[in-house]
Design an enzyme around this catalytic site. Structure first.
Site, short mmCIF file in Angstrom:
data_model
loop_
_atom_site.label_atom_id
_atom_site.label_comp_id
_atom_site.label_asym_id
_atom_site.label_seq_id
_atom_site.Cartn_x
_atom_site.Cartn_y
_atom_site.Cartn_z
N GLY A 260 -0.82 -6.46 -1.82
CA GLY A 260 0.48 -7.04 -1.60
C GLY A 260 1.53 -6.01 -1.29
O GLY A 260 2.71 -6.35 -1.11
N ASP A 261 1.15 -4.74 -1.25
CA ASP A 261 2.08 -3.65 -0.94
C ASP A 261 1.31 -2.59 -0.18
O ASP A 261 0.24 -2.87 0.36
CB ASP A 261 2.72 -3.11 -2.23
CG ASP A 261 4.14 -2.59 -2.02
OD1 ASP A 261 4.35 -1.90 -1.01
OD2 ASP A 261 5.02 -2.86 -2.85
N ASP A 262 1.82 -1.36 -0.14
CA ASP A 262 1.15 -0.31 0.62
C ASP A 262 -0.26 -0.07 0.09
O ASP A 262 -0.47 0.00 -1.12
CB ASP A 262 1.95 0.98 0.54
CG ASP A 262 3.38 0.82 1.04
OD1 ASP A 262 3.57 0.13 2.05
OD2 ASP A 262 4.29 1.37 0.40
N SER A 293 -2.91 -5.45 4.66
CA SER A 293 -1.66 -5.66 3.93
C SER A 293 -0.60 -6.17 4.91
O SER A 293 0.12 -5.37 5.51
CB SER A 293 -1.20 -4.37 3.26
OG SER A 293 -0.04 -4.60 2.48
#
Length: 482
Positions: A260-262, A293
């Site tokens: 959900g992020d890098d 992502s």
């Protein structure tokens, strides 16, 4: 009644005394029983161990409901006595092992069997509070302290966290919900955090649903991370995959990350705190990474980069349905630098941006940052990139009076989506060159007549020379011998 209570008390005292005696004997009690070998597993590691034990030796119960926090703590405390005698290995056997946070020890291996699942406790009382990180000055989610990670270690030497693809489940949904509702007074726990340590290996595991970041080596050196499968819902908040932070000599290889992020976020401290702490991340190798992502970067440099980031080498990178490739994130007030970045052989499919640099990321630790602390972004090199189904080729935004310099992009072919943005290269306050790039780059990165590709170092980093040994662990059960 009184005459009967004394014998009962005496009996209870004797039982407690016996438990304490057995506890003091520890693993030696187990060694008095006859072992039956159920499974023998070879695995690669930086160090093999002379001593071995199984979590059940210390009262572990793998039913998915009984807390094993004390069993892990007791096991690791007991096994720490072998640090100077060849080290020790703790095997987590098949089962579902519910646990809160626990600390590792030096010269130690934590091994998860392929059918073992570590379940993070939902009970906040099983997550000790820690002080904020000195290079951040505050918690990421809240200004106060932070919860200890599920697996934590500090001031350690020679630690291996590995398995035959066993699973660690952070059960992060309840933490994500609290974060979204702004109900947290402390920063969410990470899954694995190792601080002030050296000679670390994290490998061959499946990690799912961390409350926040998954793997966070910080203030450490000589770190190998390989063979990880990291999975979180693509809408989960701040579930970065791997975050090398103020670390030296790090090797990240053969990882598959859905986040959900890098997928990988390289960091080195936040604003004035990172500047004062002054510990860069340097000599970092990332290769054979696959990332999904949709709202974040394949590899992010920053945004907390105030201690500096230099000599990062990334190669053979695959991204699918991901917001951007290798992104630089910084802002006025960060200070520090990002320099000597080398990227080659990226294969990208369904991307919003291929190249993205941001000089106005914001998100400050507090109001105490220095507005005159400007980051220095220089010598950023990309080569041999193929990208398909792309919305924007590039968004490169430097800082007014603080241009991003030495940008080099060569041998790049970008195929656009059916509805691409008309302005494919949006460039401000940057300078550099391009060679053999399509679509045609912006005027600030004019293609040069010279056909020299952007550089990639020929030398090897020290961490590349580290060879893994073949170690063997034996999963066993015990039966009483009479």
């Amino acid at each position: 009644m009184e005459s009967n209570s004394k014998p009962r008390k005496s009996h209870v005292i004797r039982i407690i005394a016996m438990i304490l005696i057995l506890g003091s004997v520890g693993i030696r009690v187990v060694e008095c029983r006859e072992a039956m070998i159920l499974d023998t597993i070879d695995y690669p590691a930086i160090s093999c161990r002379k001593h071995s034990a199984v979590l059940t030796d210390f009262g572990g119960i793998g039913d998915g409901e009984t807390s094993n926090t004390m069993a892990f703590q007791y096991a690791i405390s007991n096994l720490s006595q072998y640090a100077c005698d060849g080290g020790a290995e703790l095997i987590v056997p098949p089962g579902k092992w519910l646990t809160g946070s626990f600390n590792l020890t030096s010269h130690f291996t934590l091994f998860l069997h392929k059918d073992a699942i570590l379940l993070a406790s939902q009970d906040e009382s099983e997550w000790p509070q820690l002080s904020v990180l000195p290079s951040y000055g505050r918690g990421r989610d809240a200004p106060n302290g932070r919860f200890s990670s599920l697996i934590f270690g500090t001031n350690l030497t020679d630690v291996v966290i590995t398995g035959s693809n066993g699973t660690i489940d952070g059960q992060g949904a309840s933490w994500w919900d609290k974060f979204r509702k702004d109900e947290l007074n402390s920063t969410r726990p990470y899954m694995i955090e190792i601080m002030y340590s050296k000679k670390i290996q994290i490998s061959n595991l499946t990690l799912i649903n961390s409350p926040s970041w998954f793997v966070h080596p910080i203030y450490s050196r000589n770190v190998i991370i390989n063979g990880l499968t990291i999975l979180a819902p693509v809408d989960s908040p701040n579930t970065d995959g791997i975050n090398p932070d103020s670390c030296t000599n790090v090797r990240i290889e053969d990882c598959y990350i859905v986040s959900g992020d890098d997928c990988i976020a390289v960091k080195s401290g936040w604003d004035e705190y990172g500047i004062e702490f002054g510990m860069p991340t340097k000599h970092l190798l990332i290769r054979r990474l696959t990332c999904i992502s949709p709202d974040s970067a394949t590899i992010a440099l920053g945004s907390e980069m105030s201690g500096g980031i230099k000599d990062v080498r990334a190669e053979d990178i695959t991204a699918i349905n991901t917001q951007s490739g290798v992104r630089i994130k910084t802002a006025v007030g960060r200070g520090g630098y990002v320099k000597d970045i080398f990227v080659r052989r990226m294969s990208l499919n369904t991307m919003k941006y291929v190249f993205w640099m941001t000089g106005s990321y914001g998100s400050h630790a507090d109001a105490g940052f220095d507005p005159k602390a400007l980051p220095k972004i220089s010598r950023i090199n990309y080569r041999d990139v193929t990208a398909n189904n792309v919305t924007y080729s590039a968004r490169l935004e430097g800082i007014h009076d603080d241009r991003f310099t030495g940008i080099c992009i060569s041998n790049v072919t970008i195929s656009l989506t059916k509805k691409p943005k008309k302005l494919q290269w949006n460039c401000t306050a940057v300078e550099g060159r391009t060679v053999n790039v399509t679509p045609e780059p912006c005027d600030l990165l004019q293609q040069k007549e010279e056909k020299t590709d952007c550089p990639f170092p020929d030398d090897k980093l020290p961490i590349e020379s580290v060879q893994l040994k073949t170690c063997t662990c034996s999963l066993r059960i015990f039966r009483a011998s009479f």
